[in-house]
Motif scaffolding. Structure first.
Motif, PDB file in Angstrom:
ATOM      1  N   LYS A  93      -7.129  -4.457  -6.497  1.00  0.00           N
ATOM      2  CA  LYS A  93      -7.064  -2.999  -6.646  1.00  0.00           C
ATOM      3  C   LYS A  93      -6.321  -2.661  -7.919  1.00  0.00           C
ATOM      4  O   LYS A  93      -5.479  -3.445  -8.382  1.00  0.00           O
ATOM      5  CB  LYS A  93      -6.347  -2.378  -5.455  1.00  0.00           C
ATOM      6  CG  LYS A  93      -7.248  -2.236  -4.258  1.00  0.00           C
ATOM      7  CD  LYS A  93      -6.768  -1.159  -3.317  1.00  0.00           C
ATOM      8  CE  LYS A  93      -7.869  -0.860  -2.312  1.00  0.00           C
ATOM      9  NZ  LYS A  93      -7.378  -0.123  -1.178  1.00  0.00           N
ATOM     10  N   ARG A 140       3.551  14.365  -9.227  1.00  0.00           N
ATOM     11  CA  ARG A 140       4.743  13.609  -9.603  1.00  0.00           C
ATOM     12  C   ARG A 140       4.473  12.685 -10.779  1.00  0.00           C
ATOM     13  O   ARG A 140       5.367  12.344 -11.548  1.00  0.00           O
ATOM     14  CB  ARG A 140       5.239  12.794  -8.398  1.00  0.00           C
ATOM     15  CG  ARG A 140       5.522  13.645  -7.177  1.00  0.00           C
ATOM     16  CD  ARG A 140       5.647  12.802  -5.928  1.00  0.00           C
ATOM     17  NE  ARG A 140       4.429  12.033  -5.641  1.00  0.00           N
ATOM     18  CZ  ARG A 140       4.320  11.119  -4.694  1.00  0.00           C
ATOM     19  NH1 ARG A 140       5.343  10.862  -3.925  1.00  0.00           N
ATOM     20  NH2 ARG A 140       3.192  10.466  -4.499  1.00  0.00           N
ATOM     21  N   GLY A 193      -4.858   5.976  -7.115  1.00  0.00           N
ATOM     22  CA  GLY A 193      -5.368   6.371  -5.807  1.00  0.00           C
ATOM     23  C   GLY A 193      -4.247   6.836  -4.904  1.00  0.00           C
ATOM     24  O   GLY A 193      -3.080   6.450  -5.069  1.00  0.00           O
ATOM     25  N   HIS A 194      -4.594   7.701  -4.006  1.00  0.00           N
ATOM     26  CA  HIS A 194      -3.621   8.205  -3.043  1.00  0.00           C
ATOM     27  C   HIS A 194      -4.359   8.721  -1.820  1.00  0.00           C
ATOM     28  O   HIS A 194      -5.436   9.292  -1.949  1.00  0.00           O
ATOM     29  CB  HIS A 194      -2.793   9.340  -3.658  1.00  0.00           C
ATOM     30  CG  HIS A 194      -1.528   9.594  -2.909  1.00  0.00           C
ATOM     31  ND1 HIS A 194      -1.483  10.385  -1.791  1.00  0.00           N
ATOM     32  CD2 HIS A 194      -0.275   9.136  -3.110  1.00  0.00           C
ATOM     33  CE1 HIS A 194      -0.246  10.400  -1.337  1.00  0.00           C
ATOM     34  NE2 HIS A 194       0.509   9.652  -2.114  1.00  0.00           N
ATOM     35  N   ARG A 195      -3.783   8.491  -0.656  1.00  0.00           N
ATOM     36  CA  ARG A 195      -4.405   8.944   0.577  1.00  0.00           C
ATOM     37  C   ARG A 195      -4.574  10.465   0.597  1.00  0.00           C
ATOM     38  O   ARG A 195      -5.556  11.004   1.104  1.00  0.00           O
ATOM     39  CB  ARG A 195      -3.572   8.463   1.764  1.00  0.00           C
ATOM     40  CG  ARG A 195      -3.962   8.981   3.129  1.00  0.00           C
ATOM     41  CD  ARG A 195      -5.417   8.751   3.495  1.00  0.00           C
ATOM     42  NE  ARG A 195      -5.827   7.384   3.562  1.00  0.00           N
ATOM     43  CZ  ARG A 195      -5.714   6.601   4.618  1.00  0.00           C
ATOM     44  NH1 ARG A 195      -5.194   7.052   5.723  1.00  0.00           N
ATOM     45  NH2 ARG A 195      -6.155   5.367   4.585  1.00  0.00           N
ATOM     46  N   ALA A 202       4.147  -0.395  -4.108  1.00  0.00           N
ATOM     47  CA  ALA A 202       3.153  -0.283  -5.179  1.00  0.00           C
ATOM     48  C   ALA A 202       3.768  -0.312  -6.578  1.00  0.00           C
ATOM     49  O   ALA A 202       3.172  -0.859  -7.500  1.00  0.00           O
ATOM     50  CB  ALA A 202       2.340   0.994  -4.991  1.00  0.00           C
ATOM     51  N   MET A 218      -3.486  -1.145  -9.086  1.00  0.00           N
ATOM     52  CA  MET A 218      -2.253  -0.675  -8.454  1.00  0.00           C
ATOM     53  C   MET A 218      -1.707   0.530  -9.218  1.00  0.00           C
ATOM     54  O   MET A 218      -1.789   0.577 -10.447  1.00  0.00           O
ATOM     55  CB  MET A 218      -1.202  -1.795  -8.398  1.00  0.00           C
ATOM     56  CG  MET A 218      -1.650  -3.004  -7.593  1.00  0.00           C
ATOM     57  SD  MET A 218      -2.381  -2.595  -5.992  1.00  0.00           S
ATOM     58  CE  MET A 218      -0.960  -2.142  -5.048  1.00  0.00           C
ATOM     59  N   VAL A 238       2.426   8.354  -8.482  1.00  0.00           N
ATOM     60  CA  VAL A 238       3.813   8.373  -8.958  1.00  0.00           C
ATOM     61  C   VAL A 238       4.291   6.990  -9.400  1.00  0.00           C
ATOM     62  O   VAL A 238       5.127   6.860 -10.303  1.00  0.00           O
ATOM     63  CB  VAL A 238       4.733   8.964  -7.856  1.00  0.00           C
ATOM     64  CG1 VAL A 238       4.784   8.080  -6.635  1.00  0.00           C
ATOM     65  CG2 VAL A 238       6.126   9.257  -8.356  1.00  0.00           C
ATOM     66  N   ASP A 239       3.724   5.955  -8.802  1.00  0.00           N
ATOM     67  CA  ASP A 239       4.216   4.611  -9.065  1.00  0.00           C
ATOM     68  C   ASP A 239       3.708   4.008 -10.357  1.00  0.00           C
ATOM     69  O   ASP A 239       4.209   2.986 -10.808  1.00  0.00           O
ATOM     70  CB  ASP A 239       3.838   3.675  -7.901  1.00  0.00           C
ATOM     71  CG  ASP A 239       4.628   4.020  -6.675  1.00  0.00           C
ATOM     72  OD1 ASP A 239       5.804   4.340  -6.830  1.00  0.00           O
ATOM     73  OD2 ASP A 239       4.058   3.988  -5.576  1.00  0.00           O
ATOM     74  N   VAL A 250     -11.667  -5.223 -10.409  1.00  0.00           N
ATOM     75  CA  VAL A 250     -11.260  -4.137  -9.511  1.00  0.00           C
ATOM     76  C   VAL A 250     -12.495  -3.491  -8.868  1.00  0.00           C
ATOM     77  O   VAL A 250     -12.484  -3.138  -7.689  1.00  0.00           O
ATOM     78  CB  VAL A 250     -10.433  -3.073 -10.291  1.00  0.00           C
ATOM     79  CG1 VAL A 250     -10.292  -1.785  -9.497  1.00  0.00           C
ATOM     80  CG2 VAL A 250      -9.059  -3.621 -10.662  1.00  0.00           C
ATOM     81  N   TYR A 261     -16.538   4.758 -11.743  1.00  0.00           N
ATOM     82  CA  TYR A 261     -16.051   4.192 -10.474  1.00  0.00           C
ATOM     83  C   TYR A 261     -14.833   4.985  -9.988  1.00  0.00           C
ATOM     84  O   TYR A 261     -14.749   5.377  -8.832  1.00  0.00           O
ATOM     85  CB  TYR A 261     -15.675   2.712 -10.654  1.00  0.00           C
ATOM     86  CG  TYR A 261     -15.025   2.097  -9.421  1.00  0.00           C
ATOM     87  CD1 TYR A 261     -15.785   1.405  -8.479  1.00  0.00           C
ATOM     88  CD2 TYR A 261     -13.657   2.224  -9.183  1.00  0.00           C
ATOM     89  CE1 TYR A 261     -15.195   0.853  -7.343  1.00  0.00           C
ATOM     90  CE2 TYR A 261     -13.059   1.678  -8.052  1.00  0.00           C
ATOM     91  CZ  TYR A 261     -13.831   0.996  -7.142  1.00  0.00           C
ATOM     92  OH  TYR A 261     -13.249   0.462  -6.021  1.00  0.00           O
ATOM     93  N   PHE A 262     -13.873   5.213 -10.918  1.00  0.00           N
ATOM     94  CA  PHE A 262     -12.626   5.886 -10.541  1.00  0.00           C
ATOM     95  C   PHE A 262     -12.833   7.399 -10.435  1.00  0.00           C
ATOM     96  O   PHE A 262     -12.281   8.037  -9.546  1.00  0.00           O
ATOM     97  CB  PHE A 262     -11.522   5.562 -11.562  1.00  0.00           C
ATOM     98  CG  PHE A 262     -11.204   4.097 -11.608  1.00  0.00           C
ATOM     99  CD1 PHE A 262     -10.330   3.542 -10.694  1.00  0.00           C
ATOM    100  CD2 PHE A 262     -11.815   3.266 -12.536  1.00  0.00           C
ATOM    101  CE1 PHE A 262     -10.057   2.178 -10.699  1.00  0.00           C
ATOM    102  CE2 PHE A 262     -11.557   1.900 -12.550  1.00  0.00           C
ATOM    103  CZ  PHE A 262     -10.679   1.357 -11.627  1.00  0.00           C
ATOM    104  N   ALA A 297       0.832  -1.206   0.000  1.00  0.00           N
ATOM    105  CA  ALA A 297       0.000   0.000   0.000  1.00  0.00           C
ATOM    106  C   ALA A 297       0.866   1.256   0.000  1.00  0.00           C
ATOM    107  O   ALA A 297       0.369   2.368  -0.144  1.00  0.00           O
ATOM    108  CB  ALA A 297      -0.920   0.008   1.217  1.00  0.00           C
ATOM    109  N   HIS A 298       2.167   1.083   0.162  1.00  0.00           N
ATOM    110  CA  HIS A 298       3.060   2.254   0.252  1.00  0.00           C
ATOM    111  C   HIS A 298       4.136   2.106  -0.821  1.00  0.00           C
ATOM    112  O   HIS A 298       3.847   2.220  -2.007  1.00  0.00           O
ATOM    113  CB  HIS A 298       3.626   2.302   1.682  1.00  0.00           C
ATOM    114  CG  HIS A 298       4.326   3.560   2.079  1.00  0.00           C
ATOM    115  ND1 HIS A 298       4.425   4.666   1.277  1.00  0.00           N
ATOM    116  CD2 HIS A 298       4.988   3.889   3.224  1.00  0.00           C
ATOM    117  CE1 HIS A 298       5.108   5.611   1.907  1.00  0.00           C
ATOM    118  NE2 HIS A 298       5.468   5.165   3.099  1.00  0.00           N
ATOM    119  N   LYS A 327      -6.222  13.867  -4.206  1.00  0.00           N
ATOM    120  CA  LYS A 327      -7.538  13.406  -4.621  1.00  0.00           C
ATOM    121  C   LYS A 327      -7.919  14.019  -5.976  1.00  0.00           C
ATOM    122  O   LYS A 327      -9.061  13.954  -6.398  1.00  0.00           O
ATOM    123  CB  LYS A 327      -8.586  13.729  -3.544  1.00  0.00           C
ATOM    124  CG  LYS A 327      -8.336  12.983  -2.218  1.00  0.00           C
ATOM    125  CD  LYS A 327      -8.379  11.458  -2.345  1.00  0.00           C
ATOM    126  CE  LYS A 327      -8.078  10.738  -1.047  1.00  0.00           C
ATOM    127  NZ  LYS A 327      -7.825   9.307  -1.176  1.00  0.00           N
TER     128      LYS A 327
END
Ligand code: ACO
Length: 436
Positions: free
Chosen positions: A307, A322, A312-314, A275, A309, A370-371, A299, A360-361, A271-272, A317
Motif C-alpha cells: 500500500k 490535517r 487514504g483514509h476511512r 502509519a 502508506m 496526516v501521517d 501498489v 488509480y488514486f 492501518a492506524h 475521501k
C-alpha cells in the motif's frame, strides 16, 4: 425502507421485512447526516443490522469532534482544526476537549498549574522500565506502563465519583508524556530526565526527550511550535478504532488507566497509528526517485499486498485537513534546521505529485493523510521512527480521555455489546472421543 415525517414533525423510517413493518425514529445531530435509531428493530422485526467494522453505524452520541470526510472538515467542539493548530496552545486544546469550552485567562492558568502538578511518575514506576528489554518497542513499554498506572491509582476505579474521573483524566494527560519520553530514554540507555514544570506541554516533552543531565538544553521555539501543532493535529478524531476501543473497554466500568492502555494497543497497528512509522520505512525502501514508478506499479497490483502508506483514509475521501497544516509545518521545521534538499522530503513530494495525478488514486479518492508528512518532521527533529506511534498515542490520550469521560457521564450509559451474523455449524450432538 422509506423515510417520512409524521404530524408531530418526527421523522421516522418505515422498515418492512417479510410482511412485517416497523417505524424507527430518525435522529438529527447538530451537523452531519441523520441517523436511524434501530434499537427496537430486533424486538419489532426480529432482525439485526449487519455492519462489519461499524463503518456505517453511529455507536454513540458525542459533542467532542465532528468530521465531514467528503468536505475535509474537522471540528473540535465546533472549532476548525486549522484555527486551533495555528492559534492555540495544546493545553488550551486539552481544556477544550475535556470541558467543551475554551478556558478564560484564569481558568487557563489554573488548568496549566493543575496539569503540571501531575507530570511526575511514582518513583516505583522507574523500576518497571528495568523489566523491559532495551530493544523493546516503545509502544510496548507505553502500553504496559500506562496499564500499570491502574495499580498505583486504585481510587480511579471508583469512576462513579466525578472528582475521581477528573483526577484520572488529569493524571493520564500529564503523565503520558513522561512515560513516552522515558520509554525513549530507556531504549537509548540514557538517564531519565524529570519533567520541568516551568515549560509548556510541548516544550516539556521535547526537554524530557532530548535534554541530558550533563549539559544545558534549550528548547528550540520553532520545534516546540511544530510539536505543539503535531499534538493538536492528533488530539482527537471522533470514533476511530482506538477511541472506540477505549469507549468499549470503558463501557464495562474498567479502570481508566487500563482503558487508555487498550486504546494504545489499538493505535499500534499499521492501518492506524503505525502509519507514520510505515511511511518512513516505505520512503527508505523506495530510496530514489527513479524507483518510484516501479513502486507505484506494485501498489496498484492487488496481489502485491503493498500500500502507499500515508495515503487514504476511512473517513476523508477528498483531503485530510490535517495534512495541509502538516505539510507547511514540515517546510518550517526543515528550514529552521537548515535541512536543504532532504532526500526523503523530495521523495515524498514526488510520490504525492504522481499519486495525485494517477487515475488509480484519483478514482479511489486516495489523498495524503496526516501521517504522510508528520514522519518527515519528526525525523528532522531527531525523533526515531519507533517513537512516532508513541508520540501519536501521547497526543491522542487527550481525545481518548475526553471521549471516555463523555461516555461515562452519559445518562443511561450501557456496556457495549455488538451482535453478529452467525455462520458456524447449526446445533448438533456431541460425539464421544472413541466414536469419532
Ligand atoms: N494504497 C493503495 N491502495 C489503497 C490505499 C493505499 N494506501 N488505501 C486504499 N487503497 C485502495 C484499496 O485497495 C481499495 O481498492 P479497491 O476498491 O480496488 O479494492 C480502495 O482503495 C478503497 O480502500 P479501502 O480499503 O476500502 O479503504 P478503507 O477506508 O477501508 O481504508 C485505510 C483506509 C486503512 C487508511 C487505507 O487507506 C490504508 O491502509 N492506507 C495506508 C495506511 C495509512 O496511511 N493509514 C493511516 C490512516 S490515518 C490515521 O490513522 C491517523
Amino acid at each position: 425502507m422509506s423515510v417520512s415525517q409524521n404530524e408531530g414533525k418526527q421523522t421516522t423510517a418505515t422498515i418492512s421485512i417479510g410482511g412485517k413493518t416497523a417505524e424507527m425514529p430518525v435522529m438529527s445531530g447538530t451537523l452531519g447526516p441523520d441517523v436511524i435509531d434501530i434499537r427496537k428493530l430486533p424486538s419489532q422485526l426480529d432482525v439485526f443490522t449487519f455492519d462489519p467494522g461499524y463503518g456505517e453505524t453511529a455507536s454513540c452520541t458525542s459533542k467532542v469532534t465532528f468530521i465531514d470526510g467528503d468536505k475535509g472538515i474537522l471540528l473540535h467542539r465546533g472549532y476548525p482544526i486549522a484555527q486551533l493548530a495555528e492559534e492555540a496552545s495544546f493545553e488550551e486544546v486539552i481544556y477544550l476537549l475535556l470541558n467543551g469550552e475554551l478556558p478564560n485567562a484564569t481558568e487557563y492558568q489554573q488548568f496549566r498549574q493543575s496539569l503540571t502538578n501531575h507530570t511526575l511518575l511514582h518513583e516505583q514506576i522507574r523500576n518497571f522500565f528495568n523489566g523491559f528489554r532495551r530493544d523493546a518497542h516503545p509502544m510496548a513499554i507505553l502500553c504496559g506502563t500506562v496499564g500499570a498506572l491502574s495499580a498505583f491509582y486504585p481510587d480511579a476505579s471508583d469512576i462513579a465519583l466525578p472528582e475521581n474521573r477528573q483526577l484520572a483524566a488529569m493524571r493520564l494527560i500529564a503523565k503520558v508524556p513522561t512515560i513516552t519520553a522515558w520509554a525513549y530514554k530507556y531504549t537509548q540507555g540514557e538517564a531519565f530526565i524529570y519533567p520541568n514544570n516551568s515549560l509548556n506541554y510541548a516544550e516539556n516533552f521535547l526537554s524530557m526527550m532530548f535534554a541530558r543531565e550533563v549539559e544545558p538544553y534549550k528548547v528550540n521555539p520553532v520545534l516546540a511550535r511544530a510539536m505543539n501543532r503535531i499534538l493538536i493535529l492528533h488530539a482527537d478524531h471522533e470514533q476511530n478504532a482506538s477511541t472506540s476501543t477505549v469507549r468499549m473497554a470503558g463501557s464495562t466500568g474498567a479502570n481508566p488507566f487500563a482503558c487508555i492502555a487498550a486504546g494504545i494497543a489499538a493505535l499500534w497497528g499499521p492501518a492506524h497509528g503505525g502509519a507514520n512509522e510505515a511511511v518512513l520505512k516505505m520512503l527508505a525502501h523506495i530510496g530514489r526517485k527513479e524507483n518510484i514508478p516501479a513502486f507505484i506499479a506494485q501498489v496498484k497490483d492487488k496481489n502485491s499486498g503493498v500500500k502507499l502508506m500515508g495515503f487514504g483514509h476511512r473517513v476523508y475521501k477528498n483531503f485530510d485537513p490535517r495534512a495541509k497544516i502538516m505539510e507547511r509545518t514540515c517546510h518550517e521545521v526543515l528550514g529552521e534546521l537548515g535541512i536543504k534538499d532532504d532526500p526523503l522530503l523530495e521523495l515524498a513530494i514526488e510520490l504525492e505529485k504522481i499519486a495525485l495525478n494517477d487515475p488509480y488514486f484519483v478514482e479511489r479518492k486516495l489523498y495524503p493523510n496526516v501521517d504522510f508528512y508528520s514522519g518527515i518532521i519528526l525525523k528532522a527533529m531527531g525523533i526515531p521512527t519507533s517513537m512516532f506511534t508513541p508520540l501519536f498515542a501521547l497526543a491522542r490520550t487527550t481525545g481518548w480521555v475526553s471521549q471516555w469521560k463523555e461516555m461515562i457521564e452519559e445518562p443511561g450509559q450501557r456496556i457495549s455489546r455488538p451482535r453478529q451474523l452467525y455462520l458456524g455449524a447449526a446445533q448438533r450432538d456431541f460425539v464421544a472421543l472413541d466414536k469419532r
